[in-house]
Design a protein around this motif. Structure first.
Motif, mmCIF file in Angstrom:
data_model
loop_
_atom_site.group_PDB
_atom_site.id
_atom_site.type_symbol
_atom_site.label_atom_id
_atom_site.label_comp_id
_atom_site.label_asym_id
_atom_site.label_seq_id
_atom_site.Cartn_x
_atom_site.Cartn_y
_atom_site.Cartn_z
ATOM 1 N N LYS A 93 1.007 4.231 -2.766
ATOM 2 C CA LYS A 93 0.735 5.563 -2.348
ATOM 3 C C LYS A 93 2.092 6.534 -3.002
ATOM 4 N N ALA A 127 0.923 -1.116 0.179
ATOM 5 C CA ALA A 127 -0.075 -0.045 -0.028
ATOM 6 C C ALA A 127 0.785 1.181 0.006
ATOM 7 N N ARG A 128 1.945 1.122 0.784
ATOM 8 C CA ARG A 128 2.773 2.209 0.835
ATOM 9 C C ARG A 128 3.794 2.445 -0.609
#
Ligand code: HBI
Ligand code: FE
Length: 387
Positions: free
Chosen positions: A13, A9-10
């Motif tokens: 992002k 997820a990072r």
């Protein structure tokens, strides 16, 4: 990824932050102990953002590593570049505009004998291969006399106008009996001399090379030097580089460690660079290595090769006529210049160390999506596209 899908997820992002667009995403359990997942992502984004994305991901400890796979639009847009000093055998493309056959203003344009002699010497460069000793040339009496005239003017002007690094190296070349008034030094002797001082070596060049090929050789601490001599009727000016320019202009500073490092860094920055960046690097080279001025105890001194090997322009540069500006790569690299008359603008460096620092900071803003490092043991350039 070391901590499961949370780190994915990072990554997503971060890609989003750098305006990347994800085309494809795949994950699988990793074979590497301590690493949970491998993820393969295909993204489209600008080169500048991609470089910054990779830097940003590298700084995160959640990832075992970020690998840049060879992607279509990177590999196809990155021009071929030499990776080993022997690859320079392919980096001898010429710009022919100032050759005596083609340039009507060349003092040898109408002199058939001169053109033959120049061609005969240039042949050596075409035949030259990495590792060969540089063939010596039996220079004629007239060629040696041309050298002597320029050499003597340099001796006259150097004490007052040349930077100290040039003078020190010049003295060493005299002490080694390489720089003497009555004969042109042989490139092989000069190459051995430089190798001992900074690891620079020479290879013979047939004329004015393309900026890309010329700069690429500097990455390997190789200087491509012409071996023919300017026309005897024009001892103080030549439209194309000749060995008097290379020897009196460039060679002394290539024996200076700090300057040698600066030269190599320009070369490394040029490998795989875009055409417009090559243009900027050439411009920096022009205003530093060829026409650079520097400060020494509040006084202005010359370190540029085109100044130190051309008395007329040296005196012009140090007169009150031209405009002087501080060397600042971002602005210097886009300053238009011409090569027909004396320069109206010169750039002044505080010192080689300061010029190098500024240059490094500027190079780090360039868009190339990989970094390079020279390994002196293998004479190989290593491409760092992953950590
Ligand atoms: N080629 N042989 C030779 N010598 C140079 O000094 C030289 C060159 N090609 C290009 C060049 N210098 C620079 O003006 C920059 O474009 C790099
Ligand atoms: Fe030059």
């Amino acid at each position: 990824m070391r901590d499961g899908m949370g780190s994915l997820a990072r990554i997503l992002k971060t890609i989003d932050n750098y305006k990347g667009c994800i085309q494809h995403l795949e994950t699988r359990p990793s074979q590497v102990p301590g690493v949970q997942f491998d993820a393969l992502l295909k993204v489209t984004m600008s080169r500048i953002n991609l470089l910054q994305l990779i830097r940003s991901l590298r700084q995160s400890t959640a990832f075992a590593g970020v690998n840049l796979m060879s992607e279509n639009n990177i590999s196809s847009k990155t021009p071929w570049f030499p990776c080993h000093a022997s690859d320079l055998d392919n980096c001898n493309h010429l710009m022919t505009k100032y050759e005596p056959e083609l340039d009507m203003n060349h003092p040898g344009f109408a002199d058939k004998e001169y053109r033959e002699r120049r061609k005969q010497i240039a042949e050596i460069a075409f035949a030259y291969k990495y590792g060969d000793p540089i063939p010596s040339i039996s220079y004629t009496e007239s060629e040696n006399a041309t050298w002597q005239r320029v050499f003597n003017t340099v001796l006259d002007l150097m004490p007052k106008h040349a930077c100290k690094e040039y003078k020190v190296a010049f003295g060493k070349l005299q002490a080694a009996d390489i720089f003497v008034p009555h004969r042109i030094p042989q490139l092989e002797d000069v190459s051995s001399f430089l190798r001992k001082h900074t690891g620079f070596t020479l290879r013979p060049a047939a004329g004015l090379l393309t900026a890309r090929d010329f700069l690429a050789s500097l990455a390997f601490r190789v200087f491509q030097s012409t071996q023919y001599v300017r026309h005897a009727n024009s001892p103080f000016h030549t439209p194309e580089p000749d060995c008097i320019h290379e020897l009196l202009g460039h060679i002394p500073l290539l024996a200076d460690p700090s300057f040698a490092q600066f030269s190599q860094e320009i070369g490394l920055a040029s490998l795989g660079a875009s055409d417009s960046e090559i243009e900027k690097l050439s411009t920096v080279y022009w205003f530093t290595v060829e026409f650079g001025l520097c400060k020494e105890n509040q006084q202005l001194k010359a370190y540029g090769a085109a100044l130190l090997s051309s008395i007329g322009e040296l005196l012009h540069a140090l007169s009150d006529k031209p405009e002087l500006r501080p060397f600042e790569p971002a602005s210097t690299s886009v300053q238009p210049y011409q090569d027909q008359e004396y320069q109206p603008i010169y750039y002044v460096a505080e010192s080689f160390e300061d010029a190098k620092e500024k240059f490094r900071r500027w190079v780090s803003t360039m868009s190339r999506p990989f970094e390079v490092r020279f390994n002196p043991h293998t004479e190989r350039v290593e491409v760092l596209d992953s950590v």
